[in-house]
Design a protein around this motif. Structure first.
Motif, PDB file in Angstrom:
ATOM      1  N   GLY A 279       4.392   6.071   0.966  1.00  0.00           N
ATOM      2  CA  GLY A 279       3.119   6.403   1.604  1.00  0.00           C
ATOM      3  C   GLY A 279       3.266   6.647   3.095  1.00  0.00           C
ATOM      4  O   GLY A 279       2.520   7.399   3.704  1.00  0.00           O
ATOM      5  N   SER A 280       4.227   5.970   3.706  1.00  0.00           N
ATOM      6  CA  SER A 280       4.575   6.089   5.123  1.00  0.00           C
ATOM      7  C   SER A 280       3.407   5.677   6.027  1.00  0.00           C
ATOM      8  O   SER A 280       2.535   4.924   5.620  1.00  0.00           O
ATOM      9  CB  SER A 280       5.071   7.492   5.451  1.00  0.00           C
ATOM     10  OG  SER A 280       5.716   7.487   6.717  1.00  0.00           O
ATOM     11  N   THR A 281       3.401   6.176   7.265  1.00  0.00           N
ATOM     12  CA  THR A 281       2.435   5.663   8.238  1.00  0.00           C
ATOM     13  C   THR A 281       2.097   6.699   9.293  1.00  0.00           C
ATOM     14  O   THR A 281       2.907   7.584   9.602  1.00  0.00           O
ATOM     15  CB  THR A 281       2.989   4.389   8.907  1.00  0.00           C
ATOM     16  OG1 THR A 281       1.960   3.768   9.680  1.00  0.00           O
ATOM     17  CG2 THR A 281       4.163   4.705   9.829  1.00  0.00           C
ATOM     18  N   ILE A 282       0.898   6.589   9.837  1.00  0.00           N
ATOM     19  CA  ILE A 282       0.423   7.409  10.953  1.00  0.00           C
ATOM     20  C   ILE A 282       0.083   6.476  12.099  1.00  0.00           C
ATOM     21  O   ILE A 282      -0.661   5.503  11.920  1.00  0.00           O
ATOM     22  CB  ILE A 282      -0.821   8.229  10.576  1.00  0.00           C
ATOM     23  CG1 ILE A 282      -0.481   9.275   9.507  1.00  0.00           C
ATOM     24  CG2 ILE A 282      -1.434   8.904  11.808  1.00  0.00           C
ATOM     25  CD1 ILE A 282      -1.701   9.986   8.947  1.00  0.00           C
ATOM     26  N   ALA A 283       0.612   6.766  13.289  1.00  0.00           N
ATOM     27  CA  ALA A 283       0.288   6.003  14.488  1.00  0.00           C
ATOM     28  C   ALA A 283      -0.593   6.861  15.384  1.00  0.00           C
ATOM     29  O   ALA A 283      -0.178   7.930  15.831  1.00  0.00           O
ATOM     30  CB  ALA A 283       1.559   5.602  15.230  1.00  0.00           C
TER      31      ALA A 283
ATOM     32  N   ALA B 267       2.258  -3.548  10.717  1.00  0.00           N
ATOM     33  CA  ALA B 267       1.745  -2.664   9.667  1.00  0.00           C
ATOM     34  C   ALA B 267       2.576  -1.381   9.575  1.00  0.00           C
ATOM     35  O   ALA B 267       2.920  -0.924   8.477  1.00  0.00           O
ATOM     36  CB  ALA B 267       0.284  -2.323   9.936  1.00  0.00           C
ATOM     37  N   HIS B 268       2.917  -0.801  10.720  1.00  0.00           N
ATOM     38  CA  HIS B 268       3.757   0.399  10.704  1.00  0.00           C
ATOM     39  C   HIS B 268       5.122   0.098  10.087  1.00  0.00           C
ATOM     40  O   HIS B 268       5.636   0.878   9.275  1.00  0.00           O
ATOM     41  CB  HIS B 268       3.953   0.931  12.124  1.00  0.00           C
ATOM     42  CG  HIS B 268       2.731   1.528  12.741  1.00  0.00           C
ATOM     43  ND1 HIS B 268       1.981   2.511  12.126  1.00  0.00           N
ATOM     44  CD2 HIS B 268       2.121   1.295  13.949  1.00  0.00           C
ATOM     45  CE1 HIS B 268       0.972   2.851  12.925  1.00  0.00           C
ATOM     46  NE2 HIS B 268       1.039   2.122  14.020  1.00  0.00           N
ATOM     47  N   GLU B 269       5.717  -1.034  10.482  1.00  0.00           N
ATOM     48  CA  GLU B 269       7.031  -1.416   9.951  1.00  0.00           C
ATOM     49  C   GLU B 269       6.977  -1.552   8.441  1.00  0.00           C
ATOM     50  O   GLU B 269       7.859  -1.069   7.722  1.00  0.00           O
ATOM     51  CB  GLU B 269       7.481  -2.734  10.583  1.00  0.00           C
ATOM     52  CG  GLU B 269       7.800  -2.657  12.071  1.00  0.00           C
ATOM     53  CD  GLU B 269       9.244  -2.273  12.335  1.00  0.00           C
ATOM     54  OE1 GLU B 269       9.936  -1.859  11.382  1.00  0.00           O
ATOM     55  OE2 GLU B 269       9.657  -2.370  13.502  1.00  0.00           O
ATOM     56  N   GLY B 270       5.961  -2.246   7.948  1.00  0.00           N
ATOM     57  CA  GLY B 270       5.842  -2.433   6.505  1.00  0.00           C
ATOM     58  C   GLY B 270       5.639  -1.120   5.777  1.00  0.00           C
ATOM     59  O   GLY B 270       6.245  -0.871   4.730  1.00  0.00           O
ATOM     60  N   ALA B 271       4.805  -0.242   6.324  1.00  0.00           N
ATOM     61  CA  ALA B 271       4.485   1.017   5.655  1.00  0.00           C
ATOM     62  C   ALA B 271       5.686   1.944   5.569  1.00  0.00           C
ATOM     63  O   ALA B 271       5.804   2.732   4.620  1.00  0.00           O
ATOM     64  CB  ALA B 271       3.346   1.716   6.394  1.00  0.00           C
ATOM     65  N   LEU B 272       6.586   1.858   6.528  1.00  0.00           N
ATOM     66  CA  LEU B 272       7.779   2.701   6.505  1.00  0.00           C
ATOM     67  C   LEU B 272       8.716   2.339   5.363  1.00  0.00           C
ATOM     68  O   LEU B 272       9.667   3.076   5.081  1.00  0.00           O
ATOM     69  CB  LEU B 272       8.523   2.605   7.840  1.00  0.00           C
ATOM     70  CG  LEU B 272       7.854   3.315   9.024  1.00  0.00           C
ATOM     71  CD1 LEU B 272       8.543   2.955  10.333  1.00  0.00           C
ATOM     72  CD2 LEU B 272       7.845   4.832   8.820  1.00  0.00           C
ATOM     73  N   ARG B 273       8.451   1.235   4.694  1.00  0.00           N
ATOM     74  CA  ARG B 273       9.288   0.814   3.571  1.00  0.00           C
ATOM     75  C   ARG B 273       8.898   1.483   2.268  1.00  0.00           C
ATOM     76  O   ARG B 273       9.533   1.257   1.237  1.00  0.00           O
ATOM     77  CB  ARG B 273       9.218  -0.712   3.409  1.00  0.00           C
ATOM     78  CG  ARG B 273       9.820  -1.449   4.588  1.00  0.00           C
ATOM     79  CD  ARG B 273       9.653  -2.970   4.439  1.00  0.00           C
ATOM     80  NE  ARG B 273      10.350  -3.637   5.527  1.00  0.00           N
ATOM     81  CZ  ARG B 273      11.612  -4.053   5.471  1.00  0.00           C
ATOM     82  NH1 ARG B 273      12.310  -3.869   4.373  1.00  0.00           N
ATOM     83  NH2 ARG B 273      12.182  -4.640   6.501  1.00  0.00           N
ATOM     84  N   GLY B 274       7.839   2.295   2.261  1.00  0.00           N
ATOM     85  CA  GLY B 274       7.403   2.942   1.031  1.00  0.00           C
ATOM     86  C   GLY B 274       7.139   4.422   1.237  1.00  0.00           C
ATOM     87  O   GLY B 274       7.128   4.918   2.371  1.00  0.00           O
TER      88      GLY B 274
ATOM     89  N   LEU C 111       0.834  -1.202   0.000  1.00  0.00           N
ATOM     90  CA  LEU C 111       0.000   0.000   0.000  1.00  0.00           C
ATOM     91  C   LEU C 111       0.868   1.251   0.000  1.00  0.00           C
ATOM     92  O   LEU C 111       0.629   2.198  -0.756  1.00  0.00           O
ATOM     93  CB  LEU C 111      -0.919  -0.007   1.226  1.00  0.00           C
ATOM     94  CG  LEU C 111      -2.109  -0.965   1.182  1.00  0.00           C
ATOM     95  CD1 LEU C 111      -2.672  -1.171   2.584  1.00  0.00           C
ATOM     96  CD2 LEU C 111      -3.194  -0.432   0.250  1.00  0.00           C
ATOM     97  N   SER C 112       1.888   1.251   0.846  1.00  0.00           N
ATOM     98  CA  SER C 112       2.770   2.408   0.932  1.00  0.00           C
ATOM     99  C   SER C 112       3.519   2.630  -0.379  1.00  0.00           C
ATOM    100  O   SER C 112       3.717   3.781  -0.797  1.00  0.00           O
ATOM    101  CB  SER C 112       3.767   2.209   2.085  1.00  0.00           C
ATOM    102  OG  SER C 112       4.598   3.324   2.247  1.00  0.00           O
ATOM    103  N   GLN C 113       3.913   1.554  -1.046  1.00  0.00           N
ATOM    104  CA  GLN C 113       4.577   1.686  -2.339  1.00  0.00           C
ATOM    105  C   GLN C 113       3.646   2.318  -3.376  1.00  0.00           C
ATOM    106  O   GLN C 113       4.096   2.903  -4.349  1.00  0.00           O
ATOM    107  CB  GLN C 113       5.049   0.316  -2.835  1.00  0.00           C
ATOM    108  CG  GLN C 113       6.286  -0.197  -2.125  1.00  0.00           C
ATOM    109  CD  GLN C 113       7.512   0.668  -2.382  1.00  0.00           C
ATOM    110  OE1 GLN C 113       7.632   1.296  -3.422  1.00  0.00           O
ATOM    111  NE2 GLN C 113       8.420   0.710  -1.412  1.00  0.00           N
ATOM    112  N   ASN C 114       2.344   2.187  -3.146  1.00  0.00           N
ATOM    113  CA  ASN C 114       1.363   2.779  -4.052  1.00  0.00           C
ATOM    114  C   ASN C 114       0.845   4.125  -3.545  1.00  0.00           C
ATOM    115  O   ASN C 114      -0.197   4.607  -3.986  1.00  0.00           O
ATOM    116  CB  ASN C 114       0.201   1.807  -4.274  1.00  0.00           C
ATOM    117  CG  ASN C 114       0.568   0.685  -5.222  1.00  0.00           C
ATOM    118  OD1 ASN C 114       0.619   0.869  -6.424  1.00  0.00           O
ATOM    119  ND2 ASN C 114       0.857  -0.480  -4.668  1.00  0.00           N
ATOM    120  N   GLY C 115       1.573   4.729  -2.607  1.00  0.00           N
ATOM    121  CA  GLY C 115       1.250   6.077  -2.174  1.00  0.00           C
ATOM    122  C   GLY C 115       0.198   6.186  -1.108  1.00  0.00           C
ATOM    123  O   GLY C 115      -0.242   7.290  -0.781  1.00  0.00           O
ATOM    124  N   VAL C 116      -0.241   5.060  -0.545  1.00  0.00           N
ATOM    125  CA  VAL C 116      -1.275   5.075   0.491  1.00  0.00           C
ATOM    126  C   VAL C 116      -0.611   5.141   1.865  1.00  0.00           C
ATOM    127  O   VAL C 116       0.312   4.369   2.150  1.00  0.00           O
ATOM    128  CB  VAL C 116      -2.175   3.827   0.400  1.00  0.00           C
ATOM    129  CG1 VAL C 116      -3.212   3.827   1.527  1.00  0.00           C
ATOM    130  CG2 VAL C 116      -2.861   3.779  -0.960  1.00  0.00           C
TER     131      VAL C 116
END
Length: 375
Positions: A178-182, A169-176, A150-155
């Motif tokens: 799109g990043s993450t909100i906690a 989920a946070h760890e995975g999202a930081l790889r793209g 998802l993050s790789q696709n800008g989400v």
């Protein structure tokens, strides 16, 4: 997507008015929104007469609103002003230009948002990923893989910084990108749970920590179900990865549905306790999904132009992860060698290595190599 408008500069009296509104005895969220609708701003509320206030709230509440701010509130306002003045910290009040529109439109939006990190993420398309704190290795691998794709696709992936599915989920999202909100259930100046301190510190730099609670607010049980409405409110939909029949993640899913968000669930074995919550959601109308592409298509979220197409790579099974681990042995391997040795695609290998890393079974070394961790 343009960046959100900058956070407004705050004055001590502005912060004090909002904190007084939240801290006045008898003024809960519903009453606060009623007063704001009637008077327009906290400043106007506190400048109103007792008679004007009593036309909207009980006389005892009107009297409380007419009292001067307490010493505790004054100290909190000063501390909050100092915190908001630090680099990377932001304080948004309901009605501010930068306040996320999607969250402002839920039935009970927070009066104040404390943000530590990248403010612009609050305006990006978001998807919440939630699930069990006591997740399985496979569940955490699924959460991380979906979040990364998802993050790789800008989400932007939104979750609650809890152990298990949230952390993965946070760890995975930081790889793209799109990043993450906690979204946390404590003050934004605290790190909870302690085991996620390093992750929290990383999110505060590469993503964003969001809280509606005043600085210094300790982790109290009632805070976490309430913060779930913010997780779903910042998102276009909610994906539940693993959940027991009575899981708190089902609260987030219920609130999301009430807010008009779409609810997705990953299926699991009929014998797995942590699949029962997901299966219940599917029976109740949640969409069963197996790939990130299905989520993006359902939400009509277009991938970033510079990003690859939505991932349809199957998440590695637990057996495939075990076989990959066995291939590693005692030596360090680079990705090219593993691709040749395992016959996996790049996507499958990347997701498999991510799952093993999250499980603490491998570590990444300089030069792009990985090595098995023997305990």
């Amino acid at each position: 997507m343009q960046d959100t408008a900058p956070t407004p500069a705050r004055r001590i009296d502005d912060i004090l008015d909002w904190l007084r509104m939240e801290g006045t005895s008898g003024v809960g969220p519903r009453t606060a929104h009623l007063l704001l609708a009637a008077f327009g701003s906290p400043r106007a509320v506190f400048q109103a007469s007792h008679a004007a206030l009593a036309a909207h709230v009980k006389p005892a509440v009107a009297r409380s609103l007419c009292e001067p701010p307490s010493a505790d509130i004054l100290r909190l306002a000063e501390a909050t002003l100092a915190w908001a003045g630090q680099a990377g910290n932001h304080l948004l009040a309901l009605g501010d230009t930068a306040y996320p529109e999607a969250l402002a439109n839920i039935p009970d939006p927070p009066l104040l948002l404390y943000i530590k990190g990248r403010l612009e993420l609050l305006a990006r398309p978001g998807l919440a990923i939630v699930g069990s704190r006591n997740a399985t290795v496979q569940g955490k691998a699924n959460a991380a893989a979906f979040a990364a794709a998802l993050s790789q696709n800008g989400v932007c992936v939104v979750s609650g910084l809890a152990l298990g599915i949230d952390a993965a989920a946070h760890e995975g999202a930081l790889r793209g990108p799109g990043s993450t909100i906690a979204v946390v259930g404590t003050g934004a100046d605290l790190s909870y749970p302690v085991r996620n301190r390093a992750l929290s510190e990383r999110i505060a730099i590469e993503g964003a920590i969001v809280s509606e609670y005043a600085l210094g607010t300790a982790p109290m049980a009632g805070n976490f179900p309430r913060r779930n409405r913010i997780i779903s409110g910042l998102s276009s939909g909610v994906l539940v990865v693993e959940a027991a029949a009575q899981s708190g993640s089902l609260i987030t899913a219920r609130v999301a549905a009430e807010q008009g968000r779409e609810v997705f669930a990953l299926p699991g074995s009929i014998h797995a306790p942590l699949a029962k919550g997901c299966h219940k959601l599917i029976r109740d109308g949640a969409r069963l999904v197996e790939t990130v592409g299905e989520v993006l298509e359902s939400l009509r979220i277009s991938p970033l132009a510079a990003m690859p197409a939505a991932s349809t790579t199957p998440v590695p099974t637990e057996t495939e992860c075990t076989q990959l681990l066995a291939q590693l042995g005692h030596d360090a391997f680079d990705v090219d060698s593993l691709l040749a040795q395992t016959g996996m695609s790049v996507g499958q290998l990347s997701m498999g290595l991510l799952a093993l890393e999250l499980a603490g079974m491998i570590e990444r070394l300089p030069g792009g190599k990985v090595q098995r961790v023997f305990q």
